[in-house]
Design an enzyme around this catalytic site. Structure first.
Site, PDB file in Angstrom:
ATOM      1  N   LYS A  15       6.292 -14.873   1.511  1.00 23.08           N
ATOM      2  CA  LYS A  15       6.198 -15.368   0.125  1.00 23.08           C
ATOM      3  C   LYS A  15       7.582 -15.198  -0.477  1.00 23.08           C
ATOM      4  CE  LYS A  15       4.070 -17.108  -3.375  1.00 23.08           C
ATOM      5  NZ  LYS A  15       3.509 -18.479  -3.383  1.00 23.08           N
ATOM      6  N   ASP A  46     -10.189 -10.992   6.115  1.00 20.98           N
ATOM      7  CA  ASP A  46     -11.540 -11.264   5.609  1.00 20.98           C
ATOM      8  C   ASP A  46     -11.810 -12.767   5.702  1.00 20.98           C
ATOM      9  OD1 ASP A  46     -12.125  -8.566   4.951  1.00 20.98           O
ATOM     10  OD2 ASP A  46     -13.028  -9.119   3.029  1.00 20.98           O
ATOM     11  N   ASP A  83      -4.648  -7.952   4.959  1.00 23.70           N
ATOM     12  CA  ASP A  83      -5.991  -7.576   4.521  1.00 23.70           C
ATOM     13  C   ASP A  83      -6.766  -8.810   4.082  1.00 23.70           C
ATOM     14  OD1 ASP A  83      -8.143  -5.864   3.646  1.00 23.70           O
ATOM     15  OD2 ASP A  83      -7.424  -6.202   1.598  1.00 23.70           O
ATOM     16  N   TYR A 134       0.833  -1.212   0.000  1.00 21.86           N
ATOM     17  CA  TYR A 134       0.000   0.000   0.000  1.00 21.86           C
ATOM     18  C   TYR A 134       0.867   1.261   0.000  1.00 21.86           C
ATOM     19  CZ  TYR A 134      -4.239  -2.733   1.173  1.00 21.86           C
ATOM     20  OH  TYR A 134      -5.314  -3.603   1.169  1.00 21.86           O
ATOM     21  N   ASP A 181       0.120 -18.428   0.745  1.00 21.82           N
ATOM     22  CA  ASP A 181      -0.883 -19.302   0.133  1.00 21.82           C
ATOM     23  C   ASP A 181      -1.173 -20.502   1.040  1.00 21.82           C
ATOM     24  OD1 ASP A 181       1.748 -20.034  -0.392  1.00 21.82           O
ATOM     25  OD2 ASP A 181       1.406 -20.603  -2.489  1.00 21.82           O
TER      26      ASP A 181
HETATM   27  C1  IPM Z   1      -9.815  -2.930   5.190  1.00 24.60           C
HETATM   28  C2  IPM Z   1     -10.141  -2.433   3.808  1.00 24.60           C
HETATM   29  C3  IPM Z   1      -9.128  -1.410   3.390  1.00 24.60           C
HETATM   30  C4  IPM Z   1      -7.768  -2.121   3.349  1.00 24.60           C
HETATM   31  C5  IPM Z   1      -9.389  -0.720   2.092  1.00 24.60           C
HETATM   32  C6  IPM Z   1     -10.674   0.037   2.144  1.00 24.60           C
HETATM   33  C7  IPM Z   1      -8.236   0.168   1.726  1.00 24.60           C
HETATM   34  O1  IPM Z   1     -10.260  -3.495   2.927  1.00 24.60           O
HETATM   35  O2  IPM Z   1      -9.767  -2.113   6.110  1.00 24.60           O
HETATM   36  O3  IPM Z   1      -9.613  -4.135   5.350  1.00 24.60           O
HETATM   37  O4  IPM Z   1      -7.426  -2.795   2.371  1.00 24.60           O
HETATM   38  O5  IPM Z   1      -7.046  -1.958   4.308  1.00 24.60           O
HETATM   39 MN    MN Z   2     -10.094  -5.455   3.876  1.00 29.34          MN
END
Ligand code: IPM
Ligand code: MN
Ligand code: NAD
Length: 355
Positions: A191, A252, A248, A140, A224
């Site tokens: 990685k 999720d 990130d 990022y 992975d």
């Molecule tokens: C998160 C989101 C953010 C990230 C985006 C909105 C930039 O997906 O907070 O997980 O990738 O950090």
């Molecule tokens: Mn996210």
């Protein structure tokens, strides 16, 4: 006169379901404050995609100056189908994370009692991880460009930047955290087979810092294989340290195996407390369900508990988490993502009542 404790909280509800889960979570936090003898003085900043439509920017130029005096920031989510997705991200979320040097993104991934994991047959003892995500650099970095746009010869370049200082500080934070947890395990997401510069340095730093923490059992996994391990053997994972993008994605996944993306909580933390830290659910603005009043409020409320912990109200934080767990165990008020038919408001009211 009494000396009631009071904290200034900057609130950016943002867009979509951010506008639904933030007031929900705040109602629980205010109740926790009422019971715990403190107040949260909340100031709303109505920044986001609507604000952008009116003004041409996501937040004013002096936004960080406006936010800096607060004890903490509470963020909903930003993003709307009306606007290119990098605009809210680079116009609000990342400038705050980077500008306030919130280099630790702490993301618990824990299966709460009463929730059935999609993994099947897994209980609360099997899924109890926390991701320490690097939050200031890496993939990022924002560095790159597009050339020959729209032509067959177009090239897009996106550069990841890893600094020794940046990697050392996040890895050290993760080892510290692991050393204070009962299992004292640390998994490093790497990685280094394909990314021969950044991730080879990452691994070397992990190995070097491991020497300072003999009590921590540290292992490196390629990202992975680590993603697969989270699904197949989640019980073997405790603290995970990961780069910005890897963290990130893994978180999720962590929220999904904990029952729903709506469960994930997160703190963007400046450990030195030189700047305010920012707390948010990990999910986005969810345009597909926005406005329906059915968003799961737990991710945001859990993030609110992390905020309370951060400002020094640890007992209230514990009470909020216990209230969430009690409601989930009772199995009644649940939003549709958890298989129920409760609204955000009903679930929130149940949590507040369980406090
Ligand atoms: C998160 C989101 C953010 C990230 C985006 C909105 C930039 O997906 O907070 O997980 O990738 O950090
Ligand atoms: Mn996210
Ligand atoms: P998302 O997290 O918004 O939604 C993904 C899926 O999960 C959707 O089906 C959604 O309905 C569901 N979901 C998410 N949160 C939920 C909740 N609390 N309750 C029930 N269901 C929930 O991710 P996306 O669709 O990739 O992104 C939508 C927008 O949000 C994009 O503009 C993205 O850039 C933005 N985003 C912002 C942030 C942030 O501001 N911190 C974080 C992530 C994504």
């Amino acid at each position: 006169m009494g000396t009631k404790r009071s904290y200034g909280i900057a609130v950016i509800a943002g867009d979509g379901i951010g506008l639904e889960v933030v007031p929900a979570a705040l109602s629980v936090l205010h109740e926790a404050g009422r019971q715990g003898g403190f107040t949260l003085e909340c100031k709303d900043f109505s920044w986001g995609c609507d604000y952008h439509a009116e003004n041409g920017y996501m937040m004013p130029e002096n936004a960080l100056e406006l936010l800096e005096p607060y004890n903490a920031i509470f963020l909903g989510a930003v993003g709307s189908p009306q606007i290119a997705e990098h605009v809210p991200v680079w116009g609000l979320v990342l400038p705050i994370r980077k500008g306030f040097d919130q280099y630790v993104n702490l993301r618990p991934m824990r299966l709460l009692p009463g929730i059935v994991s999609p993994l099947g047959g897994r209980g609360v003892k099997d899924v109890d991880m926390v991701c320490v995500r690097e939050n200031s650099e890496g993939e990022y970095s924002g560095i790159g460009k597009r050339r020959l746009i729209g032509t067959p010869g177009e090239v897009a370049e996106q550069t990841a930047i890893f600094t020794r200082r940046g990697v050392e500080r996040i890895v050290r934070y993760a080892f510290e955290l692991a050393s204070r947890r009962p299992r004292k395990m640390l998994a490093s997401a790497t990685k280094s087979n394909a990314l021969q510069h950044s991730m080879v340095m990452w691994d070397e730093i992990v190995d070097a810092i491991a020497e300072d923490y003999p009590s921590v059992w540290a292992t490196s996994y390629h990202i992975d294989a680590l993603a697969a391990r989270m699904v197949s053997h989640p019980q073997t994972l405790d603290v995970i340290v990961a780069s910005n993008l890897f963290g990130d994605i893994l978180t999720d996944l962590g929220a999904a195996i904990s029952g729903s993306l709506g469960m994930g909580a997160s703190g963007n933390i400046n450990p030195e407390r030189r700047y305010p830290s920012m707390f948010e659910a990990i999910h986005g603005s969810a345009p597909d369900i926005a406005g329906q009043g059915i968003a799961n409020p737990i991710g945001a409320t859990w993030a609110g508990a992390m905020l309370l912990q951060h400002i020094g109200e640890a007992e209230a934080a514990r009470r909020v988490m216990r209230a969430i767990e009690r409601v989930l165990l009772a199995g009644e008020a649940r939003t549709p993502d958890l298989g129920g038919d409760a609204t955000t408001e009903q679930m929130t009211a149940a949590i507040a009542a369980a406090l």
